[in-house]
Design a protein around this motif. Structure first.
Motif, PDB file in Angstrom:
ATOM      1  N   ASN A 187       0.858  -1.176   0.000  1.00  0.00           N
ATOM      2  CA  ASN A 187       0.000   0.000   0.000  1.00  0.00           C
ATOM      3  C   ASN A 187       0.896   1.228   0.000  1.00  0.00           C
ATOM      4  O   ASN A 187       1.907   1.272   0.693  1.00  0.00           O
ATOM      5  CB  ASN A 187      -0.906   0.003   1.239  1.00  0.00           C
ATOM      6  CG  ASN A 187      -1.684   1.301   1.373  1.00  0.00           C
ATOM      7  OD1 ASN A 187      -2.228   1.802   0.394  1.00  0.00           O
ATOM      8  ND2 ASN A 187      -1.720   1.856   2.570  1.00  0.00           N
ATOM      9  N   ARG A 222      -5.621   4.531   2.756  1.00  0.00           N
ATOM     10  CA  ARG A 222      -6.019   3.146   2.483  1.00  0.00           C
ATOM     11  C   ARG A 222      -5.395   2.160   3.469  1.00  0.00           C
ATOM     12  O   ARG A 222      -5.519   0.946   3.288  1.00  0.00           O
ATOM     13  CB  ARG A 222      -5.655   2.759   1.046  1.00  0.00           C
ATOM     14  CG  ARG A 222      -6.457   3.534   0.010  1.00  0.00           C
ATOM     15  CD  ARG A 222      -6.201   3.065  -1.410  1.00  0.00           C
ATOM     16  NE  ARG A 222      -6.922   3.887  -2.372  1.00  0.00           N
ATOM     17  CZ  ARG A 222      -6.821   3.760  -3.697  1.00  0.00           C
ATOM     18  NH1 ARG A 222      -6.001   2.824  -4.201  1.00  0.00           N
ATOM     19  NH2 ARG A 222      -7.505   4.537  -4.509  1.00  0.00           N
ATOM     20  N   PHE A 272      -9.168   3.163   6.809  1.00  0.00           N
ATOM     21  CA  PHE A 272     -10.236   2.778   5.872  1.00  0.00           C
ATOM     22  C   PHE A 272     -10.734   1.384   6.248  1.00  0.00           C
ATOM     23  O   PHE A 272     -10.619   0.438   5.480  1.00  0.00           O
ATOM     24  CB  PHE A 272      -9.692   2.805   4.447  1.00  0.00           C
ATOM     25  CG  PHE A 272     -10.735   2.767   3.361  1.00  0.00           C
ATOM     26  CD1 PHE A 272     -12.091   2.881   3.638  1.00  0.00           C
ATOM     27  CD2 PHE A 272     -10.355   2.607   2.041  1.00  0.00           C
ATOM     28  CE1 PHE A 272     -13.042   2.838   2.632  1.00  0.00           C
ATOM     29  CE2 PHE A 272     -11.285   2.560   1.014  1.00  0.00           C
ATOM     30  CZ  PHE A 272     -12.636   2.681   1.319  1.00  0.00           C
ATOM     31  N   ASN A 286     -12.978  -0.746   3.896  1.00  0.00           N
ATOM     32  CA  ASN A 286     -12.445  -1.138   2.596  1.00  0.00           C
ATOM     33  C   ASN A 286     -12.775  -2.610   2.349  1.00  0.00           C
ATOM     34  O   ASN A 286     -12.509  -3.470   3.189  1.00  0.00           O
ATOM     35  CB  ASN A 286     -10.929  -0.922   2.591  1.00  0.00           C
ATOM     36  CG  ASN A 286     -10.296  -1.137   1.225  1.00  0.00           C
ATOM     37  OD1 ASN A 286     -10.841  -1.812   0.360  1.00  0.00           O
ATOM     38  ND2 ASN A 286      -9.119  -0.558   1.036  1.00  0.00           N
ATOM     39  N   THR A 287     -13.338  -2.904   1.193  1.00  0.00           N
ATOM     40  CA  THR A 287     -13.708  -4.294   0.892  1.00  0.00           C
ATOM     41  C   THR A 287     -12.495  -5.219   0.880  1.00  0.00           C
ATOM     42  O   THR A 287     -12.627  -6.423   1.069  1.00  0.00           O
ATOM     43  CB  THR A 287     -14.431  -4.379  -0.463  1.00  0.00           C
ATOM     44  OG1 THR A 287     -13.621  -3.766  -1.483  1.00  0.00           O
ATOM     45  CG2 THR A 287     -15.776  -3.656  -0.405  1.00  0.00           C
ATOM     46  N   SER A 288     -11.293  -4.645   0.661  1.00  0.00           N
ATOM     47  CA  SER A 288     -10.079  -5.461   0.681  1.00  0.00           C
ATOM     48  C   SER A 288      -9.798  -6.007   2.077  1.00  0.00           C
ATOM     49  O   SER A 288      -9.104  -7.012   2.222  1.00  0.00           O
ATOM     50  CB  SER A 288      -8.877  -4.629   0.214  1.00  0.00           C
ATOM     51  OG  SER A 288      -9.047  -4.193  -1.115  1.00  0.00           O
ATOM     52  N   TYR A 289     -10.301  -5.323   3.103  1.00  0.00           N
ATOM     53  CA  TYR A 289     -10.063  -5.741   4.482  1.00  0.00           C
ATOM     54  C   TYR A 289     -11.261  -6.441   5.114  1.00  0.00           C
ATOM     55  O   TYR A 289     -11.114  -7.150   6.104  1.00  0.00           O
ATOM     56  CB  TYR A 289      -9.703  -4.532   5.350  1.00  0.00           C
ATOM     57  CG  TYR A 289      -8.505  -3.745   4.885  1.00  0.00           C
ATOM     58  CD1 TYR A 289      -7.329  -4.385   4.485  1.00  0.00           C
ATOM     59  CD2 TYR A 289      -8.533  -2.355   4.848  1.00  0.00           C
ATOM     60  CE1 TYR A 289      -6.228  -3.663   4.060  1.00  0.00           C
ATOM     61  CE2 TYR A 289      -7.431  -1.621   4.420  1.00  0.00           C
ATOM     62  CZ  TYR A 289      -6.281  -2.279   4.026  1.00  0.00           C
ATOM     63  OH  TYR A 289      -5.189  -1.562   3.608  1.00  0.00           O
ATOM     64  N   ASP A 329      -1.573   6.575  -5.027  1.00  0.00           N
ATOM     65  CA  ASP A 329      -1.730   5.123  -5.036  1.00  0.00           C
ATOM     66  C   ASP A 329      -0.756   4.501  -6.025  1.00  0.00           C
ATOM     67  O   ASP A 329      -0.020   5.205  -6.734  1.00  0.00           O
ATOM     68  CB  ASP A 329      -3.179   4.711  -5.327  1.00  0.00           C
ATOM     69  CG  ASP A 329      -3.677   5.126  -6.710  1.00  0.00           C
ATOM     70  OD1 ASP A 329      -2.841   5.281  -7.635  1.00  0.00           O
ATOM     71  OD2 ASP A 329      -4.898   5.282  -6.885  1.00  0.00           O
TER      72      ASP A 329
END
Length: 410
Positions: free
Chosen positions: A116, A121, A126, A129-132, A295
């Motif tokens: 990251n 992020r 965050f 976050n759908t990643s987490y 990013d």
């Protein structure tokens, strides 16, 4: 006669109040934490929401359906601030702690996230976050889930991120686990720890997880009862990683190369100036690229996928042999995770078509673990066919989660 005794009630009440106040002060003084600083509730997920998200994910990854039966409680997610040490200096660091809402005693699952570059992020910045979220939801299955931000993010955004530098990365995770141990009882009433630990991570997180696994088993053996770990697509051997990055004419993620050079320069891992490694036009850009505001795609856009345009010709020709670059070679060796004889279950996963981190890194690590005396019944390896680096995140982490659930005996 009763009236004669009433004046004595006031001093008695005062004494009682003073005693209680003194007692509270003593209790507060006794609750001096070595690592934990503060916590803040950032989000709560109820079972219905968790179930709906898992159902949606199962449309793309059918194996997710098999997780829904494990969901047993709501989840409270906290941002936790704690003390750690980076470069010999104590700093405040942060991360997420996800706790089942049902009072009980739970094992700890520590997750190390992947590469990251943007502060907003990081896990504690965050949480939704759908990643987490998939990892956060694991708390509903009976775990205390810990997600360090790493130094350089969250509360420690003022320091450079030690990308792929072993000591501060592992230290920050170890110190967060010590902080979470201090959370139980006073800070999380009804929630305690069984004393068992599980680890998982992918990409940079796979490398960090392997380093943490090794440290917990060797340097902190008396502190943690490590049950097992899952490492996905980690760049464990940085020399092999560099070879994979530079042996072709182009490399699709120049951000990784620049991130390593920037971090290793900031933390004085090698004596060379950045211009010894990167061509000057890109070397001069580094300070503006890794500020926590861009990013990976934005940073890639400021670089080039052409290896000969990005990296100096002298470095490409002389890295492996010239004395000039001995400090760089030593830095990569020092921050690689070398094989040892592990006695704790370890599951290594990698996408077979990974163009970012060569699967040879995992293949070589497994072979070296066997040579070091590790039993194939303890350490297993799986190369997932047909998936590149990003495509491998969910399949590898799902396989890893079922592995951990199996170790727990659920």
């Amino acid at each position: 006669m009763r009236e004669n005794h009433r004046p004595f009630l006031i001093p008695v009440f005062i004494l009682v109040a003073l005693a209680l106040a003194t007692s509270c002060t003593r209790e507060e003084e006794e609750r001096q934490y070595s690592y934990f600083i503060s916590k803040e509730l950032v989000v709560t997920y109820n079972k219905g929401y968790i179930g709906s998200i898992l159902s949606a994910a199962a449309e793309y990854y059918p194996d997710v359906n098999d997780l829904k039966g494990y969901v047993a409680s709501d989840v409270d997610v906290y941002k936790v601030v704690y003390k750690t040490t980076v470069g010999g200096k104590e700093i405040n660091a942060s991360g997420l702690v996800c706790v089942p809402s049902t009072a009980n005693s739970y094992p700890v699952l520590c997750f190390q996230n992947g590469t990251n570059t943007k502060n907003d992020r990081a896990p504690s910045e965050f949480a939704v976050n759908t990643s987490y979220q998939l990892i956060e939801f694991v708390a509903s299955m009976g775990y205390i889930v810990v997600m360090p931000d790493y130094p350089g993010f969250g509360e420690s955004a003022q320091v450079p991120h030690p990308y792929l530098i072993t000591e501060p990365t592992v230290r920050s995770s170890i110190d967060m686990l010590f902080a979470v141990r201090e959370l139980q009882n006073d800070e999380l009433p009804g929630v305690s720890q069984t004393g068992d630990y599980y680890l998982t991570g992918y990409s940079q997180g796979g490398w960090a997880t392997l380093g943490l696994h090794k440290a917990m088993e060797t340097d902190f053996a008396g502190e943690f009862n490590l049950i097992g770990s899952v490492c996905g697509a980690g760049p464990y051997d940085l020399e092999i990683l560099l070879e994979g990055m530079t042996e072709e004419e182009t490399y699709p993620m120049p951000v990784y190369i620049a991130y390593i050079v920037n971090a290793y320069s900031a933390y004085e891992q090698f004596p060379n100036p950045v211009t010894d490694i990167l061509n000057e036009s890109y070397a001069l850009k580094l300070p503006s690229l890794f500020t926590g505001n861009l990013d990976s795609d934005q940073i890639n856009g400021e670089l080039t996928t052409s290896i000969t345009d990005l990296i100096s010709a002298d470095f490409l020709a002389g890295y492996s042999t010239e004395e000039k670059y001995s400090g760089v070679r030593e830095a990569f060796m020092r921050n690689s995770i070398t094989a040892w004889k592990t006695e704790k279950p370890l599951y290594l996963l990698h996408g077979g078509n990974d163009t970012h981190v060569d699967p040879a890194v995992t293949e070589n690590l497994y072979a070296e673990m066997m040579q070091a005396g590790t039993s194939p019944l303890i350490c297993s390896k799986e190369i997932v066919p047909g998936v590149d680096h990003a495509e491998g995140v969910v399949p590898c982490m799902l396989k890893g989660l079922f592995f951990i659930l199996g170790l727990k005996g659920d």
